[in-house]
Design a protein around this motif. Structure first.
Motif, PDB file in Angstrom:
ATOM      1  N   LEU A   9       3.612  57.365  47.932  1.00  0.00           N
ATOM      2  CA  LEU A   9       3.594  58.177  46.718  1.00  0.00           C
ATOM      3  C   LEU A   9       2.453  59.192  46.798  1.00  0.00           C
ATOM      4  N   PRO A  10       2.728  60.476  46.558  1.00  0.00           N
ATOM      5  CA  PRO A  10       1.664  61.496  46.627  1.00  0.00           C
ATOM      6  C   PRO A  10       0.541  61.192  45.643  1.00  0.00           C
ATOM      7  N   ARG A  11      -0.675  61.466  46.055  1.00  0.00           N
ATOM      8  CA  ARG A  11      -1.842  61.129  45.239  1.00  0.00           C
ATOM      9  C   ARG A  11      -1.817  61.832  43.877  1.00  0.00           C
ATOM     10  N   LYS A  12      -1.418  63.101  43.864  1.00  0.00           N
ATOM     11  CA  LYS A  12      -1.438  63.846  42.605  1.00  0.00           C
ATOM     12  C   LYS A  12      -0.499  63.218  41.582  1.00  0.00           C
ATOM     13  N   ALA A  13       0.707  62.879  42.017  1.00  0.00           N
ATOM     14  CA  ALA A  13       1.672  62.236  41.123  1.00  0.00           C
ATOM     15  C   ALA A  13       1.170  60.859  40.692  1.00  0.00           C
ATOM     16  N   TYR A  14       0.566  60.154  41.646  1.00  0.00           N
ATOM     17  CA  TYR A  14       0.019  58.822  41.351  1.00  0.00           C
ATOM     18  C   TYR A  14      -1.060  58.896  40.284  1.00  0.00           C
ATOM     19  N   GLU A  15      -2.017  59.787  40.445  1.00  0.00           N
ATOM     20  CA  GLU A  15      -3.139  59.861  39.509  1.00  0.00           C
ATOM     21  C   GLU A  15      -2.694  60.301  38.126  1.00  0.00           C
ATOM     22  N   LYS A  16      -1.723  61.197  38.059  1.00  0.00           N
ATOM     23  CA  LYS A  16      -1.218  61.657  36.763  1.00  0.00           C
ATOM     24  C   LYS A  16      -0.543  60.513  36.018  1.00  0.00           C
ATOM     25  N   THR A  54      -4.923  46.450  41.880  1.00  0.00           N
ATOM     26  CA  THR A  54      -4.116  46.588  40.674  1.00  0.00           C
ATOM     27  C   THR A  54      -4.883  46.095  39.455  1.00  0.00           C
ATOM     28  N   ILE A  55      -5.532  44.948  39.586  1.00  0.00           N
ATOM     29  CA  ILE A  55      -6.320  44.414  38.472  1.00  0.00           C
ATOM     30  C   ILE A  55      -7.412  45.406  38.073  1.00  0.00           C
ATOM     31  N   LYS A  56      -8.051  46.009  39.060  1.00  0.00           N
ATOM     32  CA  LYS A  56      -9.102  46.986  38.782  1.00  0.00           C
ATOM     33  C   LYS A  56      -8.571  48.149  37.961  1.00  0.00           C
ATOM     34  N   ARG A  57      -7.375  48.651  38.308  1.00  0.00           N
ATOM     35  CA  ARG A  57      -6.796  49.773  37.559  1.00  0.00           C
ATOM     36  C   ARG A  57      -6.333  49.348  36.178  1.00  0.00           C
ATOM     37  N   VAL A  58      -5.874  48.118  36.028  1.00  0.00           N
ATOM     38  CA  VAL A  58      -5.476  47.633  34.709  1.00  0.00           C
ATOM     39  C   VAL A  58      -6.687  47.566  33.780  1.00  0.00           C
ATOM     40  N   ALA A  59      -7.789  47.038  34.280  1.00  0.00           N
ATOM     41  CA  ALA A  59      -8.958  46.789  33.435  1.00  0.00           C
ATOM     42  C   ALA A  59      -9.904  47.976  33.331  1.00  0.00           C
ATOM     43  N   GLU A  60      -9.663  49.022  34.102  1.00  0.00           N
ATOM     44  CA  GLU A  60     -10.638  50.108  34.256  1.00  0.00           C
ATOM     45  C   GLU A  60     -11.111  50.693  32.934  1.00  0.00           C
ATOM     46  N   HIS A  61     -10.224  50.918  31.992  1.00  0.00           N
ATOM     47  CA  HIS A  61     -10.591  51.569  30.733  1.00  0.00           C
ATOM     48  C   HIS A  61     -10.501  50.628  29.540  1.00  0.00           C
ATOM     49  N   LEU A  62     -10.373  49.340  29.801  1.00  0.00           N
ATOM     50  CA  LEU A  62     -10.268  48.373  28.719  1.00  0.00           C
ATOM     51  C   LEU A  62     -11.638  47.823  28.340  1.00  0.00           C
ATOM     52  N   ASN A  63     -11.719  47.322  27.123  1.00  0.00           N
ATOM     53  CA  ASN A  63     -12.953  46.728  26.614  1.00  0.00           C
ATOM     54  C   ASN A  63     -13.125  45.341  27.238  1.00  0.00           C
ATOM     55  N   ASP A 212       3.098  49.911  49.723  1.00  0.00           N
ATOM     56  CA  ASP A 212       2.501  51.140  49.202  1.00  0.00           C
ATOM     57  C   ASP A 212       1.695  50.753  47.965  1.00  0.00           C
ATOM     58  N   LYS A 213       0.373  50.752  48.085  1.00  0.00           N
ATOM     59  CA  LYS A 213      -0.478  50.279  46.994  1.00  0.00           C
ATOM     60  C   LYS A 213      -0.308  51.105  45.725  1.00  0.00           C
ATOM     61  N   ARG A 214      -0.150  52.408  45.886  1.00  0.00           N
ATOM     62  CA  ARG A 214      -0.031  53.265  44.700  1.00  0.00           C
ATOM     63  C   ARG A 214       1.225  52.915  43.907  1.00  0.00           C
ATOM     64  N   ARG A 215       2.337  52.772  44.613  1.00  0.00           N
ATOM     65  CA  ARG A 215       3.576  52.397  43.930  1.00  0.00           C
ATOM     66  C   ARG A 215       3.446  51.021  43.288  1.00  0.00           C
ATOM     67  N   ALA A 216       2.818  50.097  43.990  1.00  0.00           N
ATOM     68  CA  ALA A 216       2.678  48.736  43.464  1.00  0.00           C
ATOM     69  C   ALA A 216       1.877  48.735  42.166  1.00  0.00           C
TER      70      ALA A 216
END
Length: 267
Positions: A9-16, A54-63, A212-216
């Motif tokens: 998955l392209p990085r730009k699409a992933y980050e958006k 994945t856990i890091k991205r889930v919790a990144e902006h949570l309290n 593919d980590k981004r897709r996952a």
């Protein structure tokens, strides 16, 4: 390898899309807090399958007071004598909390069973009791979501190699991780047996393709959001107050305090 890169998955699409999904996760968090819901998310899979990222991205902006990550070390001698599920129970959420298990009670169905850290009797008892345990959680009102991250043997080997060569990520490798390479089929059989016994209607397993980590990451977060009937909670009304006028306070001289040296001045 070329095919694998082309499918990434392209990085730009992933980050958006990640930003959009993380915004929804904040809404989910506020719904959990407002309604007093209890949410447990179990992340399981092979070593280097992408659970931690994945856990890091889930919790990144949570309290962190609402959503906490639980990654337990190996049990103490006292914990070894307890009912197996006992040390996990104390980490379950109270009202208005989310718990993300970075590995969970399923250690017994995986590494403990394959590596011989538990007896066959203990393993069979786990397969019998686990569905009962999870049904009890669901019957008590806890939302349980379980994700198995599936990675191919070649991709796992590549990730191990990259970790071995990267001083910032070498700590992620342990002798146990490397041992898993030689026991690939044993872990595969253990996973298959685990799914047969614990993929129950009240708490089903969801398999995440993670080469593919981004897709996952995006697929997991999107599925989690879709599986919980959350609604956007009304935000708390806040108003920035006016700063009151000075009453004559003066800051102490800098030489009376010890400051961190300005490392950036040398850059």
């Amino acid at each position: 390898m070329a095919d694998k890169k082309a499918a990434a998955l392209p990085r730009k699409a992933y980050e958006k899309e990640l930003l959009r999904l993380q915004t929804e996760l904040v809404k989910l968090q506020e719904w959990v807090r407002a309604t007093g819901a209890r949410l447990v998310v179990v992340f399981e899979g092979r070593d280097a399958a992408g659970k931690g990222g994945t856990i890091k991205r889930v919790a990144e902006h949570l309290n962190p007071r609402v959503a906490r990550i639980v990654a337990l070390p190996k049990p103490t001698e006292r914990e070894r004598t307890q009912w197996y599920f006992q040390r996990y129970v104390e980490h379950l959420p109270a009202a208005g909390e989310i718990v993300l298990f970075d590995r969970s009670w399923y250690n017994r169905a995986g590494v403990e069973h394959v590596m011989g850290f538990c007896t066959q009797e203990e393993y069979q008892r786990f397969l019998l009791q686990c569905p009962i345990f999870e049904r009890m959680l669901v019957e008590d009102g806890i939302l349980v979501r379980k994700y198995w991250f599936s990675v191919s043997d070649t991709e796992q080997q590549d990730r191990f190699r990259r970790r071995l060569e990267d001083p910032l990520r070498r700590w992620k490798l342990s002798p146990m991780d490397l041992e898993s390479i030689t026991r690939w089929e044993a872990y595969s059989r253990a996973k298959d047996d685990m799914l047969v016994h614990t993929d129950i209607g009240e708490a089903p397993w969801y398999v995440v393709e993670s080469d593919d980590k981004r897709r996952a990451r995006l697929n997991t977060i999107a599925h989690l959001l879709a599986s919980v009937p959350y609604e956007e909670a009304a935000p708390q009304v806040l108003c920035l107050p006016q700063r009151p006028p000075s009453t004559g306070y003066e800051r102490p001289p800098r030489n009376l305090q010890t400051y961190v040296p300005d490392h950036t001045a040398s850059l």
